[in-house]
Design a protein around this motif. Structure first.
Motif, PDB file in Angstrom:
ATOM      1  N   CYS A  60      17.080 -68.119 124.043  1.00 40.71           N
ATOM      2  CA  CYS A  60      15.862 -68.916 123.933  1.00 40.71           C
ATOM      3  C   CYS A  60      15.213 -68.753 122.721  1.00 40.71           C
ATOM      4  CB  CYS A  60      15.060 -68.356 124.850  1.00 40.71           C
ATOM      5  SG  CYS A  60      15.636 -68.407 126.573  1.00 40.71           S
ATOM      6  N   LYS A  61      15.857 -69.025 121.579  1.00 40.97           N
ATOM      7  CA  LYS A  61      15.036 -68.925 120.201  1.00 40.97           C
ATOM      8  C   LYS A  61      15.669 -70.257 119.203  1.00 40.97           C
ATOM      9  CE  LYS A  61      12.881 -65.041 120.831  1.00 40.97           C
ATOM     10  NZ  LYS A  61      13.339 -64.757 122.269  1.00 40.97           N
ATOM     11  N   ALA A  62      14.989 -70.663 118.300  1.00 45.34           N
ATOM     12  CA  ALA A  62      15.408 -71.668 117.532  1.00 45.34           C
ATOM     13  C   ALA A  62      16.653 -71.302 116.511  1.00 45.34           C
ATOM     14  CB  ALA A  62      14.362 -72.014 116.421  1.00 45.34           C
ATOM     15  N   ASP A  63      16.562 -69.783 116.213  1.00 37.82           N
ATOM     16  CA  ASP A  63      17.478 -69.318 115.369  1.00 37.82           C
ATOM     17  C   ASP A  63      18.690 -68.424 116.147  1.00 37.82           C
ATOM     18  OD1 ASP A  63      19.295 -68.102 113.246  1.00 37.82           O
ATOM     19  OD2 ASP A  63      17.756 -66.733 112.641  1.00 37.82           O
ATOM     20  N   ARG A  64      19.685 -69.011 116.554  1.00 34.31           N
ATOM     21  CA  ARG A  64      20.526 -68.443 117.343  1.00 34.31           C
ATOM     22  C   ARG A  64      21.656 -67.608 116.613  1.00 34.31           C
ATOM     23  NH1 ARG A  64      21.978 -71.959 122.516  1.00 34.31           N
ATOM     24  NH2 ARG A  64      19.899 -72.623 123.160  1.00 34.31           N
ATOM     25  N   THR A  65      21.496 -67.466 115.208  1.00 38.23           N
ATOM     26  CA  THR A  65      22.475 -66.958 114.473  1.00 38.23           C
ATOM     27  C   THR A  65      22.358 -65.210 114.212  1.00 38.23           C
ATOM     28  OG1 THR A  65      21.230 -67.302 112.219  1.00 38.23           O
ATOM     29  CG2 THR A  65      23.001 -68.828 113.047  1.00 38.23           C
ATOM     30  N   LYS A  66      20.952 -64.772 114.687  1.00 41.62           N
ATOM     31  CA  LYS A  66      20.699 -63.638 114.386  1.00 41.62           C
ATOM     32  C   LYS A  66      21.144 -62.633 115.585  1.00 41.62           C
ATOM     33  CE  LYS A  66      16.538 -60.827 114.438  1.00 41.62           C
ATOM     34  NZ  LYS A  66      15.604 -60.646 115.192  1.00 41.62           N
ATOM     35  N   LYS A  67      21.949 -61.456 115.199  1.00 43.86           N
ATOM     36  CA  LYS A  67      22.568 -60.650 116.037  1.00 43.86           C
ATOM     37  C   LYS A  67      21.520 -59.697 116.662  1.00 43.86           C
ATOM     38  CE  LYS A  67      27.081 -60.831 113.724  1.00 43.86           C
ATOM     39  NZ  LYS A  67      28.105 -60.082 112.897  1.00 43.86           N
ATOM     40  N   VAL A  68      21.473 -59.625 117.914  1.00 45.00           N
ATOM     41  CA  VAL A  68      20.492 -58.794 118.568  1.00 45.00           C
ATOM     42  C   VAL A  68      21.327 -57.775 119.170  1.00 45.00           C
ATOM     43  CG1 VAL A  68      18.707 -58.401 120.255  1.00 45.00           C
ATOM     44  CG2 VAL A  68      18.921 -60.612 119.093  1.00 45.00           C
ATOM     45  N   PRO A  69      20.968 -56.413 118.920  1.00 43.41           N
ATOM     46  CA  PRO A  69      21.920 -55.292 119.580  1.00 43.41           C
ATOM     47  C   PRO A  69      21.830 -55.392 121.136  1.00 43.41           C
ATOM     48  CG  PRO A  69      20.054 -54.262 118.600  1.00 43.41           C
ATOM     49  CD  PRO A  69      20.164 -55.598 118.081  1.00 43.41           C
ATOM     50  N   GLU A  70      23.024 -55.390 121.667  1.00 40.92           N
ATOM     51  CA  GLU A  70      22.988 -55.413 123.157  1.00 40.92           C
ATOM     52  C   GLU A  70      23.443 -53.914 123.769  1.00 40.92           C
ATOM     53  OE1 GLU A  70      22.707 -57.318 126.278  1.00 40.92           O
ATOM     54  OE2 GLU A  70      24.202 -59.051 125.283  1.00 40.92           O
ATOM     55  N   SER A  71      23.360 -53.890 125.155  1.00 37.21           N
ATOM     56  CA  SER A  71      23.576 -52.563 125.828  1.00 37.21           C
ATOM     57  C   SER A  71      22.729 -51.429 125.284  1.00 37.21           C
ATOM     58  CB  SER A  71      25.122 -52.021 125.561  1.00 37.21           C
ATOM     59  OG  SER A  71      25.934 -53.239 125.736  1.00 37.21           O
ATOM     60  N   MET A  72      21.442 -51.524 124.783  1.00 35.94           N
ATOM     61  CA  MET A  72      20.674 -50.869 124.552  1.00 35.94           C
ATOM     62  C   MET A  72      20.040 -49.677 125.679  1.00 35.94           C
ATOM     63  SD  MET A  72      20.231 -50.217 121.317  1.00 35.94           S
ATOM     64  CE  MET A  72      20.743 -50.535 119.958  1.00 35.94           C
ATOM     65  N   GLY A  73      20.359 -50.256 127.024  1.00 34.20           N
ATOM     66  CA  GLY A  73      20.087 -49.380 128.025  1.00 34.20           C
ATOM     67  C   GLY A  73      20.913 -48.112 127.940  1.00 34.20           C
ATOM     68  N   MET A  74      22.035 -48.031 127.201  1.00 31.72           N
ATOM     69  CA  MET A  74      22.731 -46.936 127.069  1.00 31.72           C
ATOM     70  C   MET A  74      21.721 -45.755 126.351  1.00 31.72           C
ATOM     71  SD  MET A  74      25.162 -45.342 127.480  1.00 31.72           S
ATOM     72  CE  MET A  74      26.918 -45.715 127.894  1.00 31.72           C
ATOM     73  N   VAL A  75      20.754 -46.164 125.406  1.00 26.24           N
ATOM     74  CA  VAL A  75      20.093 -45.121 124.690  1.00 26.24           C
ATOM     75  C   VAL A  75      19.143 -44.420 125.846  1.00 26.24           C
ATOM     76  CG1 VAL A  75      18.355 -44.935 122.810  1.00 26.24           C
ATOM     77  CG2 VAL A  75      20.532 -46.449 122.564  1.00 26.24           C
ATOM     78  N   SER A  76      18.314 -45.578 126.599  1.00 31.47           N
ATOM     79  CA  SER A  76      17.524 -45.182 127.425  1.00 31.47           C
ATOM     80  C   SER A  76      17.987 -44.393 128.552  1.00 31.47           C
ATOM     81  CB  SER A  76      16.291 -46.183 127.881  1.00 31.47           C
ATOM     82  OG  SER A  76      17.221 -47.009 128.771  1.00 31.47           O
ATOM     83  N   GLY A  77      19.110 -44.797 128.762  1.00 31.74           N
ATOM     84  CA  GLY A  77      19.723 -44.134 130.118  1.00 31.74           C
ATOM     85  C   GLY A  77      20.373 -42.968 129.566  1.00 31.74           C
ATOM     86  N   THR A  78      20.788 -42.621 128.410  1.00 29.88           N
ATOM     87  CA  THR A  78      21.209 -41.336 127.957  1.00 29.88           C
ATOM     88  C   THR A  78      19.955 -40.531 127.911  1.00 29.88           C
ATOM     89  OG1 THR A  78      23.122 -42.499 126.779  1.00 29.88           O
ATOM     90  CG2 THR A  78      22.545 -40.230 126.139  1.00 29.88           C
ATOM     91  N   VAL A  79      18.788 -40.727 127.187  1.00 25.21           N
ATOM     92  CA  VAL A  79      17.651 -40.095 127.157  1.00 25.21           C
ATOM     93  C   VAL A  79      17.242 -39.558 128.575  1.00 25.21           C
ATOM     94  CG1 VAL A  79      15.503 -39.867 126.275  1.00 25.21           C
ATOM     95  CG2 VAL A  79      17.211 -41.130 124.816  1.00 25.21           C
ATOM     96  N   PHE A  80      17.377 -40.501 129.252  1.00 22.39           N
ATOM     97  CA  PHE A  80      16.938 -40.236 130.878  1.00 22.39           C
ATOM     98  C   PHE A  80      17.818 -38.986 131.234  1.00 22.39           C
ATOM     99  CE2 PHE A  80      18.274 -40.768 135.019  1.00 22.39           C
ATOM    100  CZ  PHE A  80      16.948 -40.721 135.848  1.00 22.39           C
ATOM    101  N   LEU A  81      18.968 -39.189 131.388  1.00 23.96           N
ATOM    102  CA  LEU A  81      19.821 -38.119 131.777  1.00 23.96           C
ATOM    103  C   LEU A  81      19.937 -36.866 131.147  1.00 23.96           C
ATOM    104  CD1 LEU A  81      23.111 -40.016 132.261  1.00 23.96           C
ATOM    105  CD2 LEU A  81      21.897 -39.306 134.079  1.00 23.96           C
ATOM    106  N   VAL A  82      19.475 -36.708 129.679  1.00 25.03           N
ATOM    107  CA  VAL A  82      19.352 -35.542 128.973  1.00 25.03           C
ATOM    108  C   VAL A  82      17.805 -34.795 129.600  1.00 25.03           C
ATOM    109  CG1 VAL A  82      18.806 -34.594 126.786  1.00 25.03           C
ATOM    110  CG2 VAL A  82      20.367 -36.145 127.049  1.00 25.03           C
ATOM    111  N   MET A  83      16.996 -35.768 129.871  1.00 24.28           N
ATOM    112  CA  MET A  83      15.533 -35.072 130.429  1.00 24.28           C
ATOM    113  C   MET A  83      16.016 -34.467 131.603  1.00 24.28           C
ATOM    114  SD  MET A  83      13.729 -35.104 127.946  1.00 24.28           S
ATOM    115  CE  MET A  83      13.977 -35.679 126.278  1.00 24.28           C
ATOM    116  N   MET A  84      16.518 -35.439 132.631  1.00 24.02           N
ATOM    117  CA  MET A  84      16.930 -34.764 133.846  1.00 24.02           C
ATOM    118  C   MET A  84      17.670 -33.659 133.794  1.00 24.02           C
ATOM    119  SD  MET A  84      15.267 -36.734 135.424  1.00 24.02           S
ATOM    120  CE  MET A  84      15.588 -36.038 137.046  1.00 24.02           C
ATOM    121  N   PHE A  85      18.590 -33.397 132.775  1.00 22.98           N
ATOM    122  CA  PHE A  85      19.394 -32.014 132.774  1.00 22.98           C
ATOM    123  C   PHE A  85      18.420 -30.992 132.197  1.00 22.98           C
ATOM    124  CE2 PHE A  85      23.260 -35.013 131.981  1.00 22.98           C
ATOM    125  CZ  PHE A  85      23.539 -35.135 133.037  1.00 22.98           C
ATOM    126  N   LEU A  86      17.669 -31.429 131.517  1.00 25.86           N
ATOM    127  CA  LEU A  86      16.794 -30.274 130.910  1.00 25.86           C
ATOM    128  C   LEU A  86      15.745 -29.904 132.091  1.00 25.86           C
ATOM    129  CD1 LEU A  86      15.712 -31.603 127.303  1.00 25.86           C
ATOM    130  CD2 LEU A  86      17.262 -29.751 128.012  1.00 25.86           C
TER     131      LEU A  86
END
Ligand code: UD1
Ligand code: MG
Length: 431
Positions: A72-98
């Motif tokens: 949805c942008k004029a410049d579609r060449t820019k690479k945006v990191p995907e799957s960043m839910g992995m970061v929040s998900g991992t932090v969530f799980l670590v917090m749950m384990f702690l």
């Protein structure tokens, strides 16, 4: 409405206030206050970690080929990191384990009652199911799985939790509406159907979030709003019969909501990170899990009103009665710097007549924008892609991407208000 005991409530907010106000004069129920406070502190730490980790890990994700183009942008060449839910998900799980040691470890120190093995196993399998879905969502991002697998995977991931629910003799009884009580009695044990419903809930929650997506911040934003709404509901119910169940649900939903807020800050317009199916699946599964352990697996659907509408509205495309392109997100209009509804074109003869009649009717009701007789030979039809995002654009005209997300999130918040209204004043009329 939900569980039998789920119906009983007390002056919960007042009780919660008293706990917070007098931490040194605890009654047995006050065992929940300290863990909840520690839970919030851990969640805030998790929020900080997510906030810093996403920019730090972005280039690593891009180098590994995990990136997308912002459509949805004029410049579609820019690479945006995907799957960043992995970061929040991992932090969530670590917090749950702690956090794990807090409510259960505290039990050994402060309570003379037997150790709550049932709650402990339910808590652990909740994390297992969520963890499974995070892994399967990541697999989807990397491998681009087919739709049929997307339906099967959440069912499989919910199995451990359902098994423990069964072993712990979780209730499968539902309250019968007042009108039907003369014939069916006050409650009804629906047995195995309850288990089927719970696994379908996992399938619905994961996919419903995943298909209500495509503009910056919507995937993570809706998860934050639904999470916060579920937390409010849990707090209200803390004074009821099922206080312990709602307490455990709260212990999961607070860290989820706060860590997802960290993700939202990078995912909102203009997106510096995409959440990926890793996040949509993980979020959906988390909602299904808290609903199951909190014993509010029917009430939770009330917090999904926009997603349910989006799913029903999408049915013709999901089941291919109307062609469904790979992406149904809105179309970017460079001149206006705004989003417009995206459309799909098809020959009128390629779609069943019943579907055409339905589309014409919806067009009449202004619920779709249908054009007939277009194209060079005048035999093409054009209709907006059937998503709630496009429908809002049809109804209110082109919107800037950032403000469209804000409007949709406000709608989500208003739906939660409606959900609580249905759950409390209205439900009392019927149940
Ligand atoms: C689902 C939707 C699809 C929608 C897509 C967007 C259905 C049946 N599928 O597919 O219509 O287009 O989500 O997430 O309804 N993207 C953006 N901006 C955003 C978010 C995503 O441009 O704010 C694009 C990016 O190119 C990104 C891609 O969407 O790489 C991610 O799509 P993906 O999650 O793989 O799509 P699906 O979940 O399969
Ligand atoms: Mg997706």
């Amino acid at each position: 409405m939900d569980h039998v005991a789920d119906n009983t409530r007390g002056g919960t907010l007042a009780l919660f206030g008293t706990w917070l106000a007098s931490p040194w004069h605890r009654t047995p129920d006050d065992e929940m206050v300290l863990p909840l406070c520690i839970n919030v502190v851990l969640s805030v730490v998790g929020f900080g970690v997510v906030l810093r980790a996403i920019p730090a890990l972005s280039s690593m994700f891009i180098e590994a080929g995990l990136f997308g183009r912002d459509l949805c942008k004029a410049d579609r060449t820019k690479k945006v990191p995907e799957s960043m839910g992995m970061v929040s998900g991992t932090v969530f799980l670590v917090m749950m384990f702690l956090f794990l040691g807090v409510p259960f470890g505290q039990h050994f120190i402060t309570s003379s009652k037997p150790f709550p093995h049932a709650a402990f196993s339910e808590y652990l399998t909740s994390l297992l199911s969520i963890c499974c879905m995070l892994f399967l969502g990541f697999a989807d991002d990397v491998l681009n799985l087919k739709w049929r697998y997307k339906l099967v995977l959440p069912t499989l991931a919910s199995l451990p939790l359902l098994m423990v629910y069964y072993i712990n003799k979780g209730s499968t009884t539902v309250v019968v509406p007042r009108l039907l009580r003369a014939w069916m009695g006050g409650t009804l044990n629906i047995g195995v159907l309850y288990y089927i419903y719970m696994s379908m809930l996992a399938v619905f929650c994961t996919n419903a979030i995943n298909i209500y997506a495509g503009i910056n911040g919507l995937e993570s934003g809706q998860a934050v709003v639904v999470g916060a709404s579920v937390a409010v509901f849990n707090v209200i119910e803390l004074g009821g019969f099922q206080a312990k169940s709602h307490f455990f649900s709260l212990c999961v939903i607070i860290p989820f909501t706060i860590t997802s807020l960290g993700l939202f800050i990078h995912n909102r317009y203009p997106a510096k990170a995409f959440v990926g199916d890793t996040f949509t699946y993980f979020a959906g599964m988390t909602f299904a899990v808290v609903a199951i352990i909190g014993h509010f697996s029917k009430t939770v659907l009330l917090f999904f009103i926009p997603q349910i509408f989006n799913f029903l509205y999408s049915v013709p495309q999901l089941f291919h009665f109307v062609p469904c392109p790979r992406h149904r997100l809105p179309q970017y209009n460079k001149k206006l710097d705004k989003l417009e509804p995206s459309v799909v074109e098809f020959r009128d003869t390629s779609v069943r007549w019943q579907m055409m009649v339905a589309l014409r009717l919806l067009n009449h009701l202004k619920l779709v924008h249908l054009e007939e007789g277009v194209g060079e030979d005048g035999k093409l039809c054009r209709v907006n892609n059937l998503t709630l995002i496009n429908l809002v654009l049809v109804l209110i005209g082109p919107q800037h991407e950032g403000s469209l997300t804000t409007k949709l999130l406000v709608l989500q918040g208003l739906s939660s208000g409606l959900a609580l209204f249905i759950r409390y004043p209205l439900a009392d009329l019927f149940f």
